[in-house]
Motif scaffolding. Structure first.
Motif, PDB file in Angstrom:
ATOM      1  N   SER A  33       0.839  -1.213   0.000  1.00  0.00           N
ATOM      2  CA  SER A  33       0.000   0.000   0.000  1.00  0.00           C
ATOM      3  C   SER A  33       0.867   1.254   0.000  1.00  0.00           C
ATOM      4  O   SER A  33       0.546   2.238  -0.656  1.00  0.00           O
ATOM      5  CB  SER A  33      -0.904   0.060   1.230  1.00  0.00           C
ATOM      6  OG  SER A  33      -1.512  -1.156   1.462  1.00  0.00           O
ATOM      7  N   VAL A  34       1.955   1.209   0.779  1.00  0.00           N
ATOM      8  CA  VAL A  34       2.847   2.373   0.838  1.00  0.00           C
ATOM      9  C   VAL A  34       3.434   2.626  -0.547  1.00  0.00           C
ATOM     10  O   VAL A  34       3.450   3.758  -1.026  1.00  0.00           O
ATOM     11  CB  VAL A  34       3.974   2.144   1.870  1.00  0.00           C
ATOM     12  CG1 VAL A  34       5.046   3.218   1.761  1.00  0.00           C
ATOM     13  CG2 VAL A  34       3.403   2.112   3.284  1.00  0.00           C
ATOM     14  N   GLU A  35       3.883   1.550  -1.186  1.00  0.00           N
ATOM     15  CA  GLU A  35       4.473   1.687  -2.510  1.00  0.00           C
ATOM     16  C   GLU A  35       3.445   2.265  -3.492  1.00  0.00           C
ATOM     17  O   GLU A  35       3.756   3.145  -4.295  1.00  0.00           O
ATOM     18  CB  GLU A  35       4.956   0.329  -3.002  1.00  0.00           C
ATOM     19  CG  GLU A  35       6.009   0.421  -4.072  1.00  0.00           C
ATOM     20  CD  GLU A  35       6.605  -0.942  -4.403  1.00  0.00           C
ATOM     21  OE1 GLU A  35       5.847  -1.938  -4.399  1.00  0.00           O
ATOM     22  OE2 GLU A  35       7.810  -1.010  -4.657  1.00  0.00           O
ATOM     23  N   GLY A  36       2.204   1.777  -3.392  1.00  0.00           N
ATOM     24  CA  GLY A  36       1.145   2.276  -4.264  1.00  0.00           C
ATOM     25  C   GLY A  36       0.869   3.748  -4.017  1.00  0.00           C
ATOM     26  O   GLY A  36       0.709   4.530  -4.954  1.00  0.00           O
ATOM     27  N   ALA A  37       0.834   4.134  -2.746  1.00  0.00           N
ATOM     28  CA  ALA A  37       0.578   5.537  -2.408  1.00  0.00           C
ATOM     29  C   ALA A  37       1.694   6.415  -2.953  1.00  0.00           C
ATOM     30  O   ALA A  37       1.448   7.500  -3.486  1.00  0.00           O
ATOM     31  CB  ALA A  37       0.457   5.696  -0.893  1.00  0.00           C
ATOM     32  N   LEU A  38       2.931   5.937  -2.837  1.00  0.00           N
ATOM     33  CA  LEU A  38       4.071   6.727  -3.323  1.00  0.00           C
ATOM     34  C   LEU A  38       4.002   6.922  -4.832  1.00  0.00           C
ATOM     35  O   LEU A  38       4.329   7.983  -5.346  1.00  0.00           O
ATOM     36  CB  LEU A  38       5.391   6.026  -2.971  1.00  0.00           C
ATOM     37  CG  LEU A  38       5.814   6.082  -1.511  1.00  0.00           C
ATOM     38  CD1 LEU A  38       7.012   5.182  -1.280  1.00  0.00           C
ATOM     39  CD2 LEU A  38       6.132   7.507  -1.099  1.00  0.00           C
ATOM     40  N   ARG A  39       3.556   5.868  -5.516  1.00  0.00           N
ATOM     41  CA  ARG A  39       3.465   5.956  -6.979  1.00  0.00           C
ATOM     42  C   ARG A  39       2.491   7.044  -7.389  1.00  0.00           C
ATOM     43  O   ARG A  39       2.673   7.699  -8.418  1.00  0.00           O
ATOM     44  CB  ARG A  39       2.998   4.610  -7.548  1.00  0.00           C
ATOM     45  CG  ARG A  39       3.994   4.004  -8.522  1.00  0.00           C
ATOM     46  CD  ARG A  39       3.407   2.835  -9.287  1.00  0.00           C
ATOM     47  NE  ARG A  39       2.409   2.069  -8.559  1.00  0.00           N
ATOM     48  CZ  ARG A  39       2.666   0.914  -7.950  1.00  0.00           C
ATOM     49  NH1 ARG A  39       3.869   0.401  -7.961  1.00  0.00           N
ATOM     50  NH2 ARG A  39       1.698   0.258  -7.341  1.00  0.00           N
ATOM     51  N   ASP A  40       1.433   7.219  -6.599  1.00  0.00           N
ATOM     52  CA  ASP A  40       0.401   8.189  -6.951  1.00  0.00           C
ATOM     53  C   ASP A  40       0.760   9.610  -6.558  1.00  0.00           C
ATOM     54  O   ASP A  40       0.066  10.553  -6.917  1.00  0.00           O
ATOM     55  CB  ASP A  40      -0.932   7.812  -6.272  1.00  0.00           C
ATOM     56  CG  ASP A  40      -1.475   6.494  -6.819  1.00  0.00           C
ATOM     57  OD1 ASP A  40      -1.034   6.097  -7.910  1.00  0.00           O
ATOM     58  OD2 ASP A  40      -2.308   5.882  -6.137  1.00  0.00           O
ATOM     59  N   LEU A  41       1.814   9.754  -5.758  1.00  0.00           N
ATOM     60  CA  LEU A  41       2.144  11.095  -5.275  1.00  0.00           C
ATOM     61  C   LEU A  41       3.164  11.759  -6.183  1.00  0.00           C
ATOM     62  O   LEU A  41       4.079  11.103  -6.664  1.00  0.00           O
ATOM     63  CB  LEU A  41       2.703  11.008  -3.854  1.00  0.00           C
ATOM     64  CG  LEU A  41       1.672  10.691  -2.777  1.00  0.00           C
ATOM     65  CD1 LEU A  41       2.373  10.342  -1.471  1.00  0.00           C
ATOM     66  CD2 LEU A  41       0.735  11.857  -2.580  1.00  0.00           C
TER      67      LEU A  41
END
Ligand SMILES: [Zn+2]
Length: 129
Positions: A116-124
């Motif tokens: 989830s953290v990796e996914g959130a970072l990708r979107d930021l």
């Protein structure tokens, strides 16, 4: 039992190593100064302004394991409620300061949280430099 949630608990360490395995670079326990308070998320991505907390099931009243103790409810009830209220206030204050907040429960799989953290970072958006 200590009054304050302690640092470097097992779930936090497990999450940090899961993040490391994904090649993610972050700061731990970095103080973030907000107008109202200083907060220390468990994991901080400064460039993307992403703050990650791993919340203890007991202290933060997880819906699965967060049953308040049956004894001395006059003490624990308000105390735990204050933690929950503070979590909400911290979330709002961080967001108001331009941060993205991600909270995980200590019972969640570190691999899943790291995903989830990796996914959130990708979107930021990542600022250059
Ligand atoms: Zn839990």
């Amino acid at each position: 039992m200590r009054a304050n949630p302690r640092r470097d608990t097992k779930p936090e360490i497990a999450l940090r190593s899961a993040l490391h395995r994904r090649g993610l670079r972050f700061r731990k326990d970095l103080p973030i100064r907000l107008p109202e308070r200083v907060v220390r998320p468990d994991v901080v991505f400064t460039r993307q302004r992403l703050a990650v907390f791993v919340d203890g099931c007991f202290w933060h009243c997880c819906p699965i394991h967060g049953n308040a103790p049956k004894t001395n409810t006059g003490y624990w009830g308000p105390k735990l409620q204050r933690n929950v209220d503070r979590d909400h206030a911290v979330n709002e204050q961080l967001r108001a300061a331009g941060w993205t907040v991600l909270r995980a429960w200590e019972h969640e799989q570190p691999q899943e949280v790291a995903k989830s953290v990796e996914g959130a970072l990708r979107d930021l958006p990542t600022p250059a430099s």
